[in-house]
Design an enzyme around this catalytic site. Structure first.
Site, mmCIF file in Angstrom:
data_model
loop_
_atom_site.group_PDB
_atom_site.id
_atom_site.type_symbol
_atom_site.label_atom_id
_atom_site.label_comp_id
_atom_site.label_asym_id
_atom_site.label_seq_id
_atom_site.Cartn_x
_atom_site.Cartn_y
_atom_site.Cartn_z
ATOM 1 N N GLU A 193 17.875 66.787 27.966
ATOM 2 C CA GLU A 193 16.987 66.141 29.000
ATOM 3 C C GLU A 193 15.936 67.157 29.429
ATOM 4 O O GLU A 193 16.476 68.309 29.941
ATOM 5 C CB GLU A 193 17.636 65.379 30.208
ATOM 6 C CG GLU A 193 16.502 64.848 30.995
ATOM 7 C CD GLU A 193 17.158 64.043 32.221
ATOM 8 O OE1 GLU A 193 18.491 64.088 32.286
ATOM 9 O OE2 GLU A 193 16.442 63.505 32.916
ATOM 10 N N ASN A 198 11.736 62.234 31.148
ATOM 11 C CA ASN A 198 11.785 61.327 32.155
ATOM 12 C C ASN A 198 10.328 60.551 32.618
ATOM 13 O O ASN A 198 9.308 61.313 32.471
ATOM 14 C CB ASN A 198 11.981 61.881 33.586
ATOM 15 C CG ASN A 198 13.693 62.161 33.470
ATOM 16 O OD1 ASN A 198 14.103 61.313 33.979
ATOM 17 N ND2 ASN A 198 13.980 63.499 33.539
ATOM 18 N N GLU A 225 13.524 58.092 29.737
ATOM 19 C CA GLU A 225 14.279 57.830 30.760
ATOM 20 C C GLU A 225 13.502 57.108 31.819
ATOM 21 O O GLU A 225 12.487 57.364 32.371
ATOM 22 C CB GLU A 225 15.028 58.879 31.347
ATOM 23 C CG GLU A 225 15.927 59.502 30.007
ATOM 24 C CD GLU A 225 17.132 60.604 30.752
ATOM 25 O OE1 GLU A 225 16.790 60.865 32.174
ATOM 26 O OE2 GLU A 225 17.782 61.200 29.875
ATOM 27 N N ASP A 277 17.724 55.356 33.730
ATOM 28 C CA ASP A 277 18.402 56.352 34.368
ATOM 29 C C ASP A 277 18.836 56.005 35.714
ATOM 30 O O ASP A 277 18.464 54.713 36.533
ATOM 31 C CB ASP A 277 17.306 57.487 34.447
ATOM 32 C CG ASP A 277 17.560 58.827 34.776
ATOM 33 O OD1 ASP A 277 18.705 59.038 35.027
ATOM 34 O OD2 ASP A 277 16.613 59.487 34.885
ATOM 35 N N GLU A 299 26.101 61.190 34.387
ATOM 36 C CA GLU A 299 25.199 62.567 34.950
ATOM 37 C C GLU A 299 26.002 62.944 36.335
ATOM 38 O O GLU A 299 26.715 62.474 36.769
ATOM 39 C CB GLU A 299 23.719 62.165 34.941
ATOM 40 C CG GLU A 299 23.330 61.128 35.733
ATOM 41 C CD GLU A 299 21.885 60.812 36.032
ATOM 42 O OE1 GLU A 299 21.129 61.267 34.988
ATOM 43 O OE2 GLU A 299 21.524 60.198 36.823
HETATM 44 P P1 C2E Z 1 16.907 62.909 36.840
HETATM 45 O O1 C2E Z 1 16.304 62.586 35.666
HETATM 46 O O2 C2E Z 1 18.238 61.825 37.144
HETATM 47 O O3 C2E Z 1 17.695 64.193 36.390
HETATM 48 C C1 C2E Z 1 19.041 64.576 36.985
HETATM 49 C C2 C2E Z 1 19.030 65.667 37.925
HETATM 50 O O4 C2E Z 1 20.244 66.209 38.469
HETATM 51 C C3 C2E Z 1 18.073 66.908 37.924
HETATM 52 O O5 C2E Z 1 17.312 67.405 39.008
HETATM 53 C C4 C2E Z 1 19.115 67.875 37.307
HETATM 54 O O6 C2E Z 1 18.586 69.229 37.788
HETATM 55 C C5 C2E Z 1 20.046 67.444 38.315
HETATM 56 N N1 C2E Z 1 21.678 67.781 37.963
HETATM 57 C C6 C2E Z 1 22.192 67.939 36.523
HETATM 58 N N2 C2E Z 1 23.059 68.105 36.780
HETATM 59 C C7 C2E Z 1 23.682 68.304 37.874
HETATM 60 C C8 C2E Z 1 25.071 68.557 38.431
HETATM 61 O O7 C2E Z 1 26.307 68.628 37.750
HETATM 62 N N3 C2E Z 1 25.141 68.351 39.927
HETATM 63 C C9 C2E Z 1 24.102 68.005 40.587
HETATM 64 N N4 C2E Z 1 24.228 67.905 41.874
HETATM 65 N N5 C2E Z 1 22.831 67.939 39.996
HETATM 66 C C10 C2E Z 1 22.625 68.015 38.917
HETATM 67 P P2 C2E Z 1 15.996 67.859 39.070
HETATM 68 O O8 C2E Z 1 15.661 68.660 38.047
HETATM 69 O O9 C2E Z 1 15.702 68.316 40.401
HETATM 70 O O10 C2E Z 1 15.303 66.518 38.950
HETATM 71 C C11 C2E Z 1 15.361 65.278 40.090
HETATM 72 C C12 C2E Z 1 14.453 64.320 39.423
HETATM 73 O O11 C2E Z 1 13.303 64.558 39.306
HETATM 74 C C13 C2E Z 1 14.997 63.709 38.030
HETATM 75 O O12 C2E Z 1 16.253 63.048 38.053
HETATM 76 C C14 C2E Z 1 13.836 62.939 37.597
HETATM 77 O O13 C2E Z 1 13.892 61.681 38.042
HETATM 78 C C15 C2E Z 1 12.727 63.469 38.040
HETATM 79 N N6 C2E Z 1 12.067 64.506 37.224
HETATM 80 C C16 C2E Z 1 12.363 65.694 36.721
HETATM 81 N N7 C2E Z 1 11.580 66.200 35.754
HETATM 82 C C17 C2E Z 1 10.582 65.062 35.467
HETATM 83 C C18 C2E Z 1 9.524 64.850 34.662
HETATM 84 O O14 C2E Z 1 9.016 65.926 33.889
HETATM 85 N N8 C2E Z 1 8.797 63.816 34.831
HETATM 86 C C19 C2E Z 1 9.124 62.630 35.867
HETATM 87 N N9 C2E Z 1 8.446 61.550 35.880
HETATM 88 N N10 C2E Z 1 10.302 62.973 36.520
HETATM 89 C C20 C2E Z 1 10.970 63.908 36.525
HETATM 90 MG MG MG Z 2 19.542 60.279 36.954
HETATM 91 MG MG MG Z 3 16.544 61.650 33.934
#
Ligand code: C2E
Ligand code: MG
Ligand code: MG
Length: 401
Positions: free
Chosen positions: A177, A235, A267, A297, A354
């Site tokens: 992802e 995403n 997603e 998601d 996740e």
């Molecule tokens: P998401 O798509 O549900 O991504 C999962 C989030 O959980 C990611 O946070 C990831 O780093 C984090 N995560 C993964 N494994 C674990 C774990 O074991 N424990 C915990 N506590 N967290 C974990 P991140 O990278 O800060 O991204 C947050 C949200 O921001 C994402 O949720 C997604 O909705 C959004 N996002 C990230 N990148 C993009 C992007 O390129 N475009 C868009 N539109 N949204 C994005």
């Molecule tokens: Mg998620």
């Molecule tokens: Mg996601």
């Protein structure tokens, strides 16, 4: 102006007949720590204000069948002490007249805004409210100058990290992802929670999404040659699900990348789908016809009707971290996961859990027959270089014997 710890989030209602406007206000509200609902019609809005004590109501004066003024009476009858923000394409004098009328009815008015809505002005209005409204998130978002983000997007400061999705039993890699970060010379490394909502509010989101899509497809292509079954998940912002040109633009990005459509998973969160169901269904069906896969998601956190959701052409379902994190301690969580596992199997959907951080959680999920997992146990989001190195690993985190 802080929300006291432990107190429920202040609630905002946005009344607007344009789905995109409701979505934009809802997303802006979330960055301020407000829980937001939307109503498209006067009848829906009246029902909501009778049921919920809102702290803020953002009201479009020109609803399709009615004028928003009619809602003022309902608010008064409901004994509401909500603060009102008027939004309208009418001239300033009409907005001022509405504000005076509300004041005469004993309602509080924070201010008026023109259309198209400037979200930074709405955020400033909400932050200036005397109590309960406007938490830390607001400062974080408001602090960043949209021009800085626009320049960052153009200067390729947005980078892609990749987090593996692995089979829980064999610990084999099935996909990655993309999780983006903004490497800003001025601000340092900025997380998506800070810059994605800002991009959505300021009209930069499409540009940002296509940059991320193109960049990640380019970086992904050689991995796919090494491991042909692997998928790339990107995403999508809820705003993109109102853009009818999305399927063509995704196809164009794929055509330029030599990655087959079936290797791409988009997603989307369930709330995104329900904002404008017809547009979302249209866009999603056309994406599926083009061969792209779609994933729900954060499943279980929205308020979507299960039926409407499952009628959409999804190929994957991701159980939200909140169930996964609590599954060892909350006796309800495993029951919910078991139900989702069987739902996914019946509907032929791929299932991913996740936020798996420990071996104990992975073991329980395996026992519950969840096939695929993602989380810090296997790897955090990795740079392209780190992911390329680890691609050679055949097993991700040794499974418990
Ligand atoms: P998401 O798509 O549900 O991504 C999962 C989030 O959980 C990611 O946070 C990831 O780093 C984090 N995560 C993964 N494994 C674990 C774990 O074991 N424990 C915990 N506590 N967290 C974990 P991140 O990278 O800060 O991204 C947050 C949200 O921001 C994402 O949720 C997604 O909705 C959004 N996002 C990230 N990148 C993009 C992007 O390129 N475009 C868009 N539109 N949204 C994005
Ligand atoms: Mg998620
Ligand atoms: Mg996601």
């Amino acid at each position: 102006m802080q929300v006291p710890a432990g107190s429920p989030s202040p609630r905002l209602l946005v009344v607007d007949d344009e789905a995109v406007q409701r979505l934009i206000v809802t997303r802006a509200a979330k960055t301020l720590g407000l829980a937001a609902d939307g109503a498209a019609t006067l009848a829906e809005a009246v029902e909501r204000v009778q049921a919920v004590a809102y702290d803020v109501v953002v009201l479009d004066l020109g609803l399709r069948d009615h004028d928003g003024i009619e809602l003022l009476r309902s608010l008064r009858e409901a004994g509401s002490d909500a603060v009102l923000v008027f939004v309208s394409g009418f001239d300033e004098r009409v907005r001022q007249a509405a504000a005076r009328l509300a004041a005469a009815l004993g309602l509080r008015v924070a201010g008026t805004l023109g259309k198209p809505l400037q979200v930074d002005r709405l955020v400033a209005l909400l932050r200036a409210l005397p109590d309960r409204v406007g938490s830390q998130g607001a400062e974080e978002t408001a602090e960043i100058d949209p021009a800085l983000l626009a320049a960052g997007i153009e200067n390729n400061e947005i980078i892609c990290l990749f987090q593996p999705k692995v089979t829980l039993r064999e610990r084999r890699l099935v996909g990655v992802e993309v999780l983006s970060r903004w490497r800003s010379p001025a601000l340092g490394l900025v997380r998506p929670d800070r810059f994605i909502p800002l991009a959505e509010c300021t009209g930069l989101i499409d540009r940002l999404t296509y940059r991320i899509l193109e960049q990640s497809l380019r970086l992904f292509r050689p991995w796919r040659q090494q491991q042909p079954d692997m998928t790339l998940a990107v995403n999508l912002s809820p705003i993109s699900l109102t853009d009818l040109a999305l399927p063509e633009r995704v196809s164009a990005a794929l055509a330029g990348s030599e990655v087959p459509p079936a290797a791409l998973v988009l997603e989307v969160t369930e709330g995104a789908v329900m904002t404008d169901y017809v547009a979302a269904a249209d866009i999603m069906t056309r994406l599926r016809i083009r061969g792209v896969k779609l994933s729900i998601d954060d499943f279980g956190t929205g308020h979507a009707s299960l039926l409407s959701l499952l009628r959409l052409p999804f190929s994957e379902l991701k159980i939200d971290q909140s169930f996964v994190r609590t599954c060892l301690h909350d006796p309800e969580a495993p029951k919910i996961i078991r139900a989702v596992v069987s739902l996914a199997r019946e509907l032929g959907l791929q299932l991913v859990a996740e936020g798996i951080e420990t071996e104990e959680v992975a073991a329980l999920l395996t026992q519950l027959r969840c096939p695929i997992g993602q989380g810090y146990l296997f790897a955090p989001p990795l740079s392209h270089t780190a992911m390329t190195e680890r691609l050679r690993e055949s097993v991700w985190a040794e499974a418990v014997p």
